[in-house]
Scaffold this motif. Structure first.
Motif: not given
Lengths: 83, 83
Positions: A8-28
């Motif tokens: 994926h591209s365009g995740f400039v400045g994304v935090t660890a928490n935001q990545l975790k949230e994105a990953h959890e939306r996939d996992a769900a």
């Protein structure tokens, strides 16, 4: 089951928490496609994210990412691995 | 120590043995740069290779890959990871 790496591209400045949230939306929703997202790595400077997953097809991985709000066309079936 | 994901292109049709050999050429000299190549994944259809490593800098990773005969400018410092 096959293994995939997607980019994926365009995740400039994304935090660890935001990545975790994105990953959890996939996992769900991953079970609905018979897929599993194993790990994700982010370079917040360049905005690149790499996701390692297993699943039945490239299209299944793409559908999950699209429904989770972070679509990508860059999905590679990595059929060879060394460690 | 930081973690890196790098991307190589042009490995179309490369076999598991050839990937292993390439990985071993990195491994043979990685200690000279204080780096370690953990895993590599190949999609022989698109020719993309993804390498996960740890090391002191992006430049160290690039030097190893260059000396091992498979240079790439695409090295990302993946400072955030989820699993």
């Amino acid at each position: 089951m096959a293994k995939f790496m997607d980019v994926h591209s365009g995740f400039v400045g994304v935090t660890a928490n935001q990545l975790k949230e994105a990953h959890e939306r996939d996992a769900a929703i991953e079970a609905e496609e018979g897929a599993h997202f194993e790990r994700a790595w982010l370079d917040p400077e360049s905005g690149k994210v790499f996701c390692l997953s297993t699943g039945p097809s490239k299209e299944a991985i793409m559908r999950i990412h699209e429904r989770a709000g972070h679509p990508t066309a860059e999905v590679y079936e990595v059929s060879v691995e060394v460690a």
